[in-house]
Motif scaffolding. Structure first.
Motif, short mmCIF file in Angstrom:
data_model
loop_
_atom_site.label_atom_id
_atom_site.label_comp_id
_atom_site.label_asym_id
_atom_site.label_seq_id
_atom_site.Cartn_x
_atom_site.Cartn_y
_atom_site.Cartn_z
N PHE A 242 -8.21 -81.72 3.95
CA PHE A 242 -8.14 -80.38 4.40
C PHE A 242 -6.82 -79.81 4.97
CE2 PHE A 242 -8.76 -83.46 7.98
CZ PHE A 242 -8.19 -82.81 9.11
N THR A 243 -6.88 -78.54 5.22
CA THR A 243 -5.48 -77.82 5.62
C THR A 243 -6.06 -77.49 7.13
OG1 THR A 243 -4.56 -77.29 3.61
CG2 THR A 243 -3.76 -76.19 5.39
N GLU A 244 -4.97 -77.64 8.18
CA GLU A 244 -5.49 -77.00 9.57
C GLU A 244 -3.94 -76.59 10.09
OE1 GLU A 244 -6.68 -79.61 12.25
OE2 GLU A 244 -5.33 -81.28 12.11
N ARG A 245 -4.19 -75.74 11.25
CA ARG A 245 -3.10 -75.70 12.19
C ARG A 245 -2.50 -76.80 12.74
NH1 ARG A 245 -4.37 -70.72 16.04
NH2 ARG A 245 -2.48 -71.39 16.93
N ALA A 246 -1.27 -77.17 12.64
CA ALA A 246 -0.55 -78.26 13.19
C ALA A 246 -0.20 -78.22 14.51
CB ALA A 246 0.46 -78.88 12.36
#
Length: 724
Positions: A242-246
């Motif tokens: 997935f992609t997320e706010r880091a």
């Protein structure tokens, strides 16, 4: 459908990675109309649009298609053959509530199917958004055996909360493992709570910690897959990409996106006093896909778009292909990176990150790590724990507060396999097919774009990073077929078009398509045990021309990467040739020679020579004859062949000449027809005289059979009369 699929065969033998920044030209181009007219492309239009999932079923030989308000089933061998449809609309009351909530009727307040999985050999499991009221259903595959279109009643469905998103615009990733659904979704009406959830089956529903940004923060899920880590099934894990706010990267620059890989144990049932019904083995690490610059600064492709897992003989160590795009508004680019499973496992066995200090910064955790190590599955391999509920409290607490790993997962080789920057499209979907070619195994990548094209890329794992390319939106590879879909419909296309690469050996070999090989006569599909020969041929072509007229000598190589050079023979019987260059009386352009006013010295034999990656071959040979009225005065009409040639040269008389030729040909055909009719009458009389009378003895009968045998063996001879 033209906008949906334009297939480019982009086989470019790549350079080191620096060259990948330049936009490469497709080596071959196959237009939509060409594929349709040749019968190579099968299409299934779907006016409902919003295609989300293509699900092949090898056992049932069916292809299932999830779209807005409908679930389709069609033949896996021919998608145009007997398609069936199940109408699954949203509840009308829910549609009204959705509209009252300010949602759009066409794009939000309908049943957008977002989950479609094979539950077992007899049932599908599907879920739809249901106008912001998710619903799911077990659908027997035999339901498609009935009428061409049926409706699924609302009472045959169940709640889809925790299995399907409310909002159709939210990304979803699901898989069914052992009768349980693993789903990465946004689980609430406002799409604030992104979660990774396990449901169905006999065990209690389990999920990630709710509203805890250290676990997940605005995640966009891409792919879910189960993998084995050892020979002990108790160690099996489920991975989610997935992609997320880091959080560890946010600061003055604002929101930063990172791509992640996370994993949980299949036998995780949560903690006893903490993390009850929550994952107690959840861990995540960053996936890096970047290009090193000359100044040492990395250019990152941080937004994960798709994942494909290529499993080989070693099931525990597959290759992970990831497709990424940039998040910067200044740089529009895409890349494909390849990861090894051992590198991912090493990251999860490394150090943890945590926040400490007055500024609460993310740093490496250097304290004591409890036993059993957090993230370890309860099994006989490690400690002999029966379940995660038996884990000590300090292990559960550490898992809750330290889900992020320090070590980064970098691509195999340290850089992307493919980079596209400065092109008018982004890569969106990825599939990989492992093919047995003449000289070994290759992974062929089929990459979809947001502009309705498909790239076909061959992965050549060599020292100088050689790549090859060929150009959709949603696609599935199955056996010898590529299935591709968009909002306009689904198409079915063969994985290879060998015969379109060319008619000579060099053109077939330069395509470097592992599906194809030169069989001695043509470019055809490779068969591992097939015999191979080497034959090639070049043809000449005559082209008479009047002095003073203009002409164009054309040479159109199939490959856009080939260099074209023209040569002309010095003399009639000489083998020497000189290179043709532009001058006062002719112009050499990309694909031919333009002669504005032909002169006698332009006559001769021209050769169009192609060169590509060191290979040279002659594609076209043209013999140009220039006629001069002063040197060739008109001759008597007793030479019909010369009149025919002169008529072809004189364009004003061309139409009249064609009519004469047509009349002459018709006259010949009529005369031949009358002659054949007379021959048939003679043959009838001949057979009548031999067969009539009835009193002939055995000798006469034998003679009749002998005559008929001669007639059959020599059909062009006139039948002889019995009196002769």
């Amino acid at each position: 459908m033209k906008r949906m699929l334009v297939l480019f065969c982009l086989f470019s033998l790549g350079t080191p990675l620096g060259g990948a920044w330049r936009s490469t030209q497709p080596r071959l181009s196959f237009q939509h109309s060409e594929l349709v007219q040749s019968g190579r492309l099968l299409s299934l239009p779907m006016p409902a649009g919003d295609l989300h999932t293509l699900l092949p079923d090898e056992d049932g030989r069916r292809l299932y298609i999830a779209i807005k308000d409908h679930l389709l089933s069609t033949s896996l061998d021919d998608i145009t053959r007997n398609p069936k449809k199940i109408h699954w609309p949203a509840n009308p009351d829910r549609v009204e509530d959705c509209i009252m909530a300010g949602k759009n009727l066409q794009t939000e307040c309908a049943n957008f199917l977002r989950v479609l999985e094979l539950y077992n050999q007899t049932h599908l499991y599907a879920c739809g958004t249901g106008a912001f009221n998710p619903r799911c259903a077990f659908i027997p595959t035999t339901l498609f055996d009935g009428a061409a279109e049926q409706t699924l009643p609302d009472e045959d469905t169940e709640s889809g909360k925790g299995k399907c998103p409310y909002d159709p615009n939210q990304r979803t990733a699901t898989t069914i493992v052992g009768g349980e659904l693993y789903a990465g979704i946004s689980s609430d009406f406002l799409s604030h709570d992104t979660a990774f959830i396990r449901s169905l089956g006999e065990r209690h529903v389990i999920r990630t910690e709710q509203y805890d940004s250290t676990w997940l923060q605005g995640a966009e899920f891409v792919h879910v897959s189960a993998m084995s880590e050892s020979d002990n099934e108790e160690d099996d894990k489920v991975y989610v990409f997935f992609t997320e706010r880091a959080q560890e990267a946010e600061g003055a620059a604002g929101k930063v996106l990172y791509s992640r890989v996370a994993r949980v144990c299949k036998n995780d049932i949560g903690g006893q006093r903490s993390l009850v019904h929550k994952w107690s083995t959840f861990q995540k690490a960053r996936l890096v896909c970047s290009v090193p610059g000359p100044d040492g600064i990395q250019t990152h492709f941080d937004k994960l778009q798709d994942i494909f897992i290529q499993r080989g003989r070693d099931k525990k160590n597959p290759l992970i292909y990831g497709l990424f795009t940039t998040t910067s508004n200044l740089l529009n680019g895409s890349a494909v990176c390849v990861y090894r499973m051992q590198d991912i496992n090493r990251a999860f066995k490394g150090n943890f990150l945590h926040r400490e200090g007055q500024q609460y910064k993310w740093t490496e955790y250097k304290g004591r790590v409890p036993y059993p190590r957090p993230g370890t599955c309860p099994s006989s391999t490690y400690g002999g724990y029966g379940s995660t509920r038996e884990y000590p409290d300090d292990v559960i607490f550490f898992s809750r507060t330290h889900p992020l790993m320090q070590e980064l997962v970098r691509p195999h080789g340290g850089q992307p396999l493919l980079v596209r920057v400065g092109v008018p499209y982004k890569l969106t979907r990825l599939l990989v097919d492992r093919v047995e070619a003449v000289n070994g195994q290759y992974d062929v990548l089929f990459i979809g774009t947001d502009s309705g094209q498909v790239l076909k890329v061959i992965h050549l794992p060599k020292g100088n990073k050689q790549n090859q390319e060929v150009t959709l939106e949603q696609l599935q590879v199955f056996k010898q077929w590529l299935f591709a879909g968009s909002a306009e419909g689904v198409v079915q296309l063969g994985l290879f078009q060998c015969d379109l690469y060319g008619q000579v050996c060099a053109e077939c070999c330069l395509a470097r398509d592992p599906y194809c090989t030169w069989d001695g006569h043509s470019c055809s599909a490779y068969m591992p045990n097939g015999r191979r020969r080497n034959i090639r041929q070049v043809n000449d072509d005559g082209n008479p021309l009047n002095q003073g007229n203009s002409t164009y000598l054309e040479c159109l190589p199939k490959s856009h990467h080939a260099t074209v050079t023209w040569y002309k023979e010095i003399g009639e019987n000489s083998l020497e040739q000189h290179k043709v260059t532009s001058g006062e009386h002719l112009v050499v352009i990309d694909r031919g020679i333009l002669i504005p006013r032909a002169q006698l010295n332009h006559a001769g034999v021209y050769h169009c020579q192609l060169e590509e990656h060191g290979f040279q071959w002659t594609a076209v040979t043209i013999r140009l004859t220039v006629w001069s009225p002063s040197l060739y005065p008109p001759v008597a009409s007793t030479q019909p062949w010369y009149q025919d040639v002169m008529a072809l040269i004189n364009h004003s008389k061309l139409e009249r000449h064609c009519k004469k030729l047509s009349q002459r040909q018709n006259s010949k055909e009529a005369s031949s027809h009358r002659l054949n009719k007379q021959d048939r009458k003679r043959a009838e009389r001949h057979r009548h005289r031999e067969g009539g009378g009835g009193g002939g003895g055995e000798k006469d009968k034998g003679k009749g059979r002998k005559n008929r045998s001669r007639m059959q063996s020599s059909p062009q001879r006139l039948p002889r009369s019995s009196k002769t």
